[in-house]
Design an enzyme around this catalytic site. Structure first.
Site, PDB file in Angstrom:
ATOM      1  N   HIS A   1      -0.417  17.140   2.534  1.00  8.80           N
ATOM      2  CA  HIS A   1      -1.582  17.803   3.129  1.00  8.80           C
ATOM      3  C   HIS A   1      -1.183  19.226   3.547  1.00  8.80           C
ATOM      4  CE1 HIS A   1      -3.624  14.090   3.045  1.00  8.80           C
ATOM      5  NE2 HIS A   1      -3.816  13.850   4.325  1.00  8.80           N
TER       6      HIS A   1
ATOM      7  N   CYS B   1      -3.279  11.562   9.754  1.00  6.01           N
ATOM      8  CA  CYS B   1      -2.251  12.353   9.052  1.00  6.01           C
ATOM      9  C   CYS B   1      -2.376  13.859   9.304  1.00  6.01           C
ATOM     10  CB  CYS B   1      -2.305  12.070   7.557  1.00  6.01           C
ATOM     11  SG  CYS B   1      -3.946  11.807   6.912  1.00  6.01           S
TER      12      CYS B   1
ATOM     13  N   GLY C   1       0.818  -1.221   0.000  1.00  5.32           N
ATOM     14  CA  GLY C   1       0.000   0.000   0.000  1.00  5.32           C
ATOM     15  C   GLY C   1       0.849   1.266   0.000  1.00  5.32           C
TER      16      GLY C   1
ATOM     17  N   GLN D   1      -6.504  18.354   1.931  1.00  2.00           N
ATOM     18  CA  GLN D   1      -5.868  17.039   2.038  1.00  2.00           C
ATOM     19  C   GLN D   1      -5.763  16.330   0.683  1.00  2.00           C
ATOM     20  OE1 GLN D   1      -8.043  16.507   6.317  1.00  2.00           O
ATOM     21  NE2 GLN D   1      -7.234  14.609   5.473  1.00  2.00           N
TER      22      GLN D   1
HETATM   23  N1  NAP Z   1      -2.511   7.446   3.335  1.00  2.00           N
HETATM   24  C1  NAP Z   1      -2.377   8.219   4.409  1.00  2.00           C
HETATM   25  O1  NAP Z   1      -2.078   9.433   4.346  1.00  2.00           O
HETATM   26  C2  NAP Z   1      -2.596   7.652   5.747  1.00  2.00           C
HETATM   27  C3  NAP Z   1      -2.245   8.424   6.850  1.00  2.00           C
HETATM   28  C4  NAP Z   1      -2.453   7.931   8.123  1.00  2.00           C
HETATM   29  C5  NAP Z   1      -2.976   6.676   8.253  1.00  2.00           C
HETATM   30  N2  NAP Z   1      -3.314   5.929   7.177  1.00  2.00           N
HETATM   31  C6  NAP Z   1      -3.873   4.609   7.409  1.00  2.00           C
HETATM   32  O2  NAP Z   1      -2.931   3.610   6.992  1.00  2.00           O
HETATM   33  C7  NAP Z   1      -3.637   2.462   6.535  1.00  2.00           C
HETATM   34  C8  NAP Z   1      -3.195   2.110   5.121  1.00  2.00           C
HETATM   35  O3  NAP Z   1      -3.442   3.197   4.263  1.00  2.00           O
HETATM   36  P1  NAP Z   1      -2.868   3.228   2.762  1.00  2.00           P
HETATM   37  O4  NAP Z   1      -3.098   4.621   2.323  1.00  2.00           O
HETATM   38  O5  NAP Z   1      -1.506   2.652   2.676  1.00  2.00           O
HETATM   39  O6  NAP Z   1      -3.894   2.216   2.028  1.00  2.00           O
HETATM   40  P2  NAP Z   1      -3.707   1.410   0.660  1.00  2.00           P
HETATM   41  O7  NAP Z   1      -2.742   2.128  -0.236  1.00  2.00           O
HETATM   42  O8  NAP Z   1      -5.048   1.146   0.154  1.00  2.00           O
HETATM   43  O9  NAP Z   1      -3.021   0.021   1.092  1.00  2.00           O
HETATM   44  C9  NAP Z   1      -3.664  -0.912   1.931  1.00  2.00           C
HETATM   45  C10 NAP Z   1      -2.700  -2.025   2.300  1.00  2.00           C
HETATM   46  O10 NAP Z   1      -3.339  -2.890   3.251  1.00  2.00           O
HETATM   47  C11 NAP Z   1      -3.320  -4.222   2.770  1.00  2.00           C
HETATM   48  N3  NAP Z   1      -4.547  -4.909   3.226  1.00  2.00           N
HETATM   49  C12 NAP Z   1      -5.808  -4.450   3.169  1.00  2.00           C
HETATM   50  N4  NAP Z   1      -6.662  -5.371   3.686  1.00  2.00           N
HETATM   51  C13 NAP Z   1      -5.907  -6.425   4.059  1.00  2.00           C
HETATM   52  C14 NAP Z   1      -6.190  -7.691   4.643  1.00  2.00           C
HETATM   53  N5  NAP Z   1      -7.431  -8.074   4.954  1.00  2.00           N
HETATM   54  N6  NAP Z   1      -5.159  -8.541   4.896  1.00  2.00           N
HETATM   55  C15 NAP Z   1      -3.896  -8.193   4.582  1.00  2.00           C
HETATM   56  N7  NAP Z   1      -3.552  -7.000   4.018  1.00  2.00           N
HETATM   57  C16 NAP Z   1      -4.559  -6.132   3.757  1.00  2.00           C
HETATM   58  C17 NAP Z   1      -3.283  -4.076   1.265  1.00  2.00           C
HETATM   59  O11 NAP Z   1      -2.787  -5.292   0.698  1.00  2.00           O
HETATM   60  P3  NAP Z   1      -3.222  -5.732  -0.816  1.00  2.00           P
HETATM   61  O12 NAP Z   1      -2.431  -4.830  -1.728  1.00  2.00           O
HETATM   62  O13 NAP Z   1      -2.795  -7.137  -0.857  1.00  2.00           O
HETATM   63  O14 NAP Z   1      -4.698  -5.504  -0.901  1.00  2.00           O
HETATM   64  C18 NAP Z   1      -2.301  -2.915   1.126  1.00  2.00           C
HETATM   65  O15 NAP Z   1      -0.983  -3.372   1.299  1.00  2.00           O
HETATM   66  C19 NAP Z   1      -5.117   2.813   6.693  1.00  2.00           C
HETATM   67  O16 NAP Z   1      -5.555   2.373   7.949  1.00  2.00           O
HETATM   68  C20 NAP Z   1      -5.133   4.320   6.648  1.00  2.00           C
HETATM   69  O17 NAP Z   1      -6.251   4.861   7.294  1.00  2.00           O
HETATM   70  C21 NAP Z   1      -3.122   6.384   5.927  1.00  2.00           C
END
Ligand code: NAP
Length: 340
Positions: A243, A130, A12, A157
């Site tokens: 952001h 974030c 991700g 954002q």
């Molecule tokens: N983006 C930001 O700015 C930000 C900031 C703070 C917090 N967050 C938090 O960080 C987390 C990830 O965000 P992201 O932006 O990186 O999301 P993302 O790009 O959609 O990536 C999600 C990741 O989680 C994995 N995943 C999802 N469901 C799963 C499951 N059931 N079992 C195993 N792996 C699973 C996915 O694997 P696959 O590729 O195999 O599906 C992928 O590696 C979220 O909780 C989000 O709220 C994000």
């Protein structure tokens, strides 16, 4: 001797940045495992000059691993974090699942590093939202000097805050504007994001605010001081990464804009770029890939007795997520495990 580290969500947006930052900051890693869902089994991800093959989180055994950085969303975290913690592996979680749990520290190392002492209650530490993370880095030194009473913040954002899906939607929708037949309807976002702005992030609450806005209020109180009043308006903008926030603070004691600038210049994690000339401030594209939270446009708010305005920009995938998580891992390493 180094640490055995797991990155869950390695395919991700945040997980990939975690691997980059662990390598960039030369975190003392003895062994590293990159995990994701079964559908990504074998997918290659980079860790410095190495390539790792992604393993299935569902069958992974956390026993003997020191630290697991989780970036997989709340639902999957609920399923997998307790097992990892029970196996003795510290979970540093990026989802919102544990942030408001009294037994789980919510940490921004520049602000409340001592909260690490509470790690053992659940073997879980939460990473803030974030938008909160970058804001509290700037608020804390000003609060220490002049006691902040109230914060009014509007956010701008980027789409990467909504994961890979958000970035794809902005890209595809922008292309679709110019290529007939490739139009893309909103799916990750509620309305068209290309060439538009959307005043909704996360779901609506009963009082008319959104969950994202509520998170900024609750998390600022938990991290800095429960007496600080915060009101937020969170807006999604068509920027890929970074952001921005327009922040207004009201303090108990008078704080001159020059003194505020000096305080922020000295504060950890902050870079002040504040020239009162065209372009003398930071924008999101300039902060991508950086560790710092950038502060610009510091100025008195003359409509109240003790008020200041400033502009705050940071890479949401770094300070807002992956960097902060790695900093927590460094803190846990130096204060608790003491191996590195
Ligand atoms: N983006 C930001 O700015 C930000 C900031 C703070 C917090 N967050 C938090 O960080 C987390 C990830 O965000 P992201 O932006 O990186 O999301 P993302 O790009 O959609 O990536 C999600 C990741 O989680 C994995 N995943 C999802 N469901 C799963 C499951 N059931 N079992 C195993 N792996 C699973 C996915 O694997 P696959 O590729 O195999 O599906 C992928 O590696 C979220 O909780 C989000 O709220 C994000």
């Amino acid at each position: 001797m180094g640490y055995r580290v797991v990155v869950a969500g390695a395919t991700g947006n945040v997980g990939r940045e975690m691997l980059n930052i662990l390598a960039e900051r030369q975190f003392p890693v003895d062994e590293i495992a990159a995990l994701a869902s079964r559908k990504s089994l074998g997918t290659e991800v980079s860790f410095g000059d190495k390539t790792l093959k992604t393993q299935d989180l569902d069958t992974f055994d956390f026993k003997g691993w020191d630290i697991a950085l989780f970036a997989i969303g709340s639902e999957a975290t609920k399923k997998y974090a307790p097992g990892a913690a029970k196996a003795g592996c510290l979970v540093i979680d990026n989802s919102s699942l544990y942030r408001y749990d009294h037994d789980v520290p919510l940490i921004v190392p520049e602000v409340n590093a001592d909260a690490i002492e509470g790690y053992a209650k659940r073997m879980i530490i939460a990473n803030p939202n974030c938008s909160t993370a970058q804001m509290v880095v700037a608020l804390k030194p000003l609060h220490d000097r002049a006691k902040i009473k109230r914060v009014v913040v509007s956010t701008y954002q980027s789409v990467s805050g909504a994961g890979k899906g958000g970035m794809d939607e902005l890209w595809d929708q922008t292309k679709g504007m110019y290529v007939p037949g490739q139009e893309k309807a909103p799916s990750t976002f509620q309305k068209q994001i290309a060439f538009n702005v959307i005043p909704q992030i996360d779901v609506f609450l009963e009082d008319g605010s959104t969950k994202e806005e509520w998170k900024m209020v609750a998390e600022t109180k938990k991290i800095i001081d429960k007496s600080i009043k915060v009101t937020a308006t969170c807006v999604r903008v068509p920027v890929f990464v970074g952001h921005s926030e327009a922040v207004n603070i009201e303090t108990e004691e008078f704080l001159d804009e020059d003194e505020a600038r000096d305080i922020l210049r000295e504060a950890p994690g902050i870079m002040v770029v504040d020239k009162r000339e065209p372009g003398g401030y930071t924008t999101p594209v300039e902060c991508v890939g950086d560790f710092a939270t950038f502060i610009s446009r510091i100025r008195q708010d003359s409509t109240i007795e003790n008020g200041l305005n400033f502009w705050c920009v940071s890479d949401n995938l770094r300070k807002g997520a992956a960097l902060n998580a790695v900093q927590i891992a460094e803190l846990y390493g130096s204060r608790v495990l003491k191996k590195g």
